[in-house]
Write an enzyme that holds these catalytic residues in place. Structure first.
Site, PDB file in Angstrom:
ATOM      1  N   SER A 244      -4.065  -2.918   3.516  1.00 48.83           N
ATOM      2  CA  SER A 244      -5.254  -2.200   3.051  1.00 48.83           C
ATOM      3  C   SER A 244      -6.020  -3.064   2.058  1.00 48.83           C
ATOM      4  CB  SER A 244      -4.783  -0.910   2.359  1.00 48.83           C
ATOM      5  OG  SER A 244      -5.849  -0.297   1.683  1.00 48.83           O
TER       6      SER A 244
ATOM      7  N   TYR B 277       1.046   4.399  -3.648  1.00 46.16           N
ATOM      8  CA  TYR B 277       0.662   4.080  -2.266  1.00 46.16           C
ATOM      9  C   TYR B 277       0.228   2.608  -2.157  1.00 46.16           C
ATOM     10  CZ  TYR B 277      -2.219   3.467   1.831  1.00 46.16           C
ATOM     11  OH  TYR B 277      -2.761   2.940   2.980  1.00 46.16           O
TER      12      TYR B 277
ATOM     13  N   LYS C 169       1.868  -1.055  -0.208  1.00 48.84           N
ATOM     14  CA  LYS C 169       1.194  -2.031   0.661  1.00 48.84           C
ATOM     15  C   LYS C 169       1.401  -3.452   0.127  1.00 48.84           C
ATOM     16  CE  LYS C 169      -0.268   0.896   3.653  1.00 48.84           C
ATOM     17  NZ  LYS C 169       0.415   0.981   4.945  1.00 48.84           N
TER      18      LYS C 169
END
Ligand code: NAD
Ligand code: WQD
Length: 381
Positions: free
Chosen positions: A143, A168, A172
């Site tokens: 991302s 979150y 990543k």
């Protein structure tokens, strides 16, 4: 153990798509099937519906007799190593596109253990079982969040990464590191990290699209639900950013374009396109295999290169649905940045991929999906 070859025709290649019943996963399955691949989906349906797989079959004709075995669905959790082992034993899988993850930024702050467990431990379990079956071709859903507050825009792959502000985003960044270390420890791995900007839109058929559970966190599904009458008013989070109209600017990308980026990445991994040249400090160009398949770590932004503000999106959606949408300026949302958009040259030069669709088309396709399926898959046949 040697890695599987990707230097062969799509028709002879089987891709495991984790999270393949989800928003980006379904669209990627469609593109893979249309490009001749065989596809195996693993999804625990924690944020999706099996009806989405039926819709993928309908779009691609894999519901027809003689075509059904081109797409197989397994309801399983990637943390379930025994289930994964059975799936790898049952199918001759060549590569993995790994979408399965929890993705709600705010929820990750409240439930860090669940997010680290599902996203990080889940990926470790998947890589371990894959390795035991000699599958080391791996495409990872990363991302633009790994860039944090970017040092410059447009964001190239050379742009330094910054500490994520939520669990979150941390998952990543951590997984990018972990997958890179897998290659460093075993040069048979062939890893591509795809850093998505803001995927929106839907398949032009209107049969598959984004179907968030509960109140949407992201802008587009929120706007779409206001347009269809499920929600009353769009809250615009801040109008005092240093942008052309004061609202936050993002690089929205049509999910079909994004899905095609994954197909392009597989061709690149098979040595069919590009030079293999490293793209940014996180990329590693390894020694290719004898058959020309790449080895190493490729890093690519997948975006359009165009920044659009929140109000640009609201107005584009108004054009798509043919009515005015009520909106209200609210305070800034914690953790948001003013603007980000991608530099897309690396993906164009190496993968031979560029996004085709503009914001109006994204909103038109999103509206088509939302108006055909006002309750998402909940009431779908
Ligand atoms: P999604 O929630 O629609 O799809 C994820 C799918 O994974 C769901 O179908 C869910 O049921 C499944 N899943 C979750 N945990 C699982 C597990 N442990 N085992 C098996 N299945 C599991 O999300 P999406 O928008 O399609 O995102 C796909 C990937 O892309 C995710 O990794 C996400 O973090 C990443 N990504 C998404 C965006 C975005 O804005 N949508 C942006 C950047 C990166
Ligand atoms: C876009 C813009 C908001 C909702 C997130 C994740 C990122 C990636 C994509 C997964 C911002 C504004 C939003 C609303 C608003 N996901 N907004 N009203 O924050 O750019 O990225 O999704 O990897 O990691 O952080 O996307 O759609 O939430 O917000 O004004 O109701 O819309 O402030 O400017 P974001 P978003």
């Amino acid at each position: 153990m040697a890695n599987k070859s990707l230097a062969k025709p799509h028709e002879e290649t089987c891709i495991l798509v984790t999270g393949g019943a989800g928003f980006i996963g379904t669209h990627t399955c469609v593109e893979l099937l249309e490009q001749g691949y065989r596809v195996v989906v693993v999804d625990d349906l924690s944020n999706s519906s099996e009806k989405a797989i039926d819709r993928v079959r309908a779009i691609t004709g894999t519901d027809a007799p003689g075509q059904r075995d081109r797409l197989t669905f397994h309801e399983a959790n990637i943390l379930d190593r025994a289930a994964l082992d059975r799936i790898f034993s049952a199918h001759d899988i060549d590569a993995i596109i790994h979408f399965a993850a929890f993705k709600a930024v705010g929820e990750s702050v409240e439930k860090p253990l669940e997010y680290y467990w599902n996203n990080v431990a889940g990926t470790l379990a998947l890589c371990d079982v894959a390795r035991a079956h000699g599958v080391k071709n791996f495409v990872f859903s990363s991302s633009a969040t790994v860039y944090g507050e970017p040092d410059f825009v447009p964001i190239t792959e050379e742009c330094p990464k910054h500490e994520a502000t939520n669990p979150y985003g941390q998952t990543k960044s951590m997984l990018e590191r972990i997958l890179t270390d897998l290659y460093i420890g075993d040069n048979e791995w062939n890893v591509v990290l795809l850093r998505y900007f803001n995927p929106i839109g839907a398949h032009p058929s209107g049969l598959i699209g984004e179907d968030p559970k509960g109140i949407p966190n992201n802008l587009l599904p929120y706007v779409a639900q206001v347009a269809v009458g499920r929600l009353a008013c769009v809250g615009v989070f801040g109008d005092d950013y240093p942008t052309h109209d004061g609202t936050g600017v993002r690089d929205y990308i049509h999910v079909v374009d994004l899905a095609r980026g994954h197909v392009a990445a597989l061709d690149w991994m098979g040595g069919k396109v590009g030079t293999g040249a490293p793209s940014g400090p996180d990329a590693i160009q390894g020694q290719p295999a004898e058959d020309g398949s790449r080895r190493g770590v490729g890093v690519f932004n997948l975006g359009t290169g165009t920044g659009s503000s929140v109000l640009d999106v609201v107005h584009a959606f108004e054009r798509a649905c043919g009515k005015q949408l009520p909106y209200e300026i609210k305070p800034r949302r914690a953790g948001d940045i003013a603007e980000n958009y991608a530099a897309c040259e690396k993906a164009r030069e190496e993968l031979g991929w560029t996004a085709q669709y503009d914001l109006d088309r994204m909103c038109a396709d999103s509206w088509h999906w939302q108006s055909m399926n006002p309750e998402g898959y909940a009431t779908a046949q």
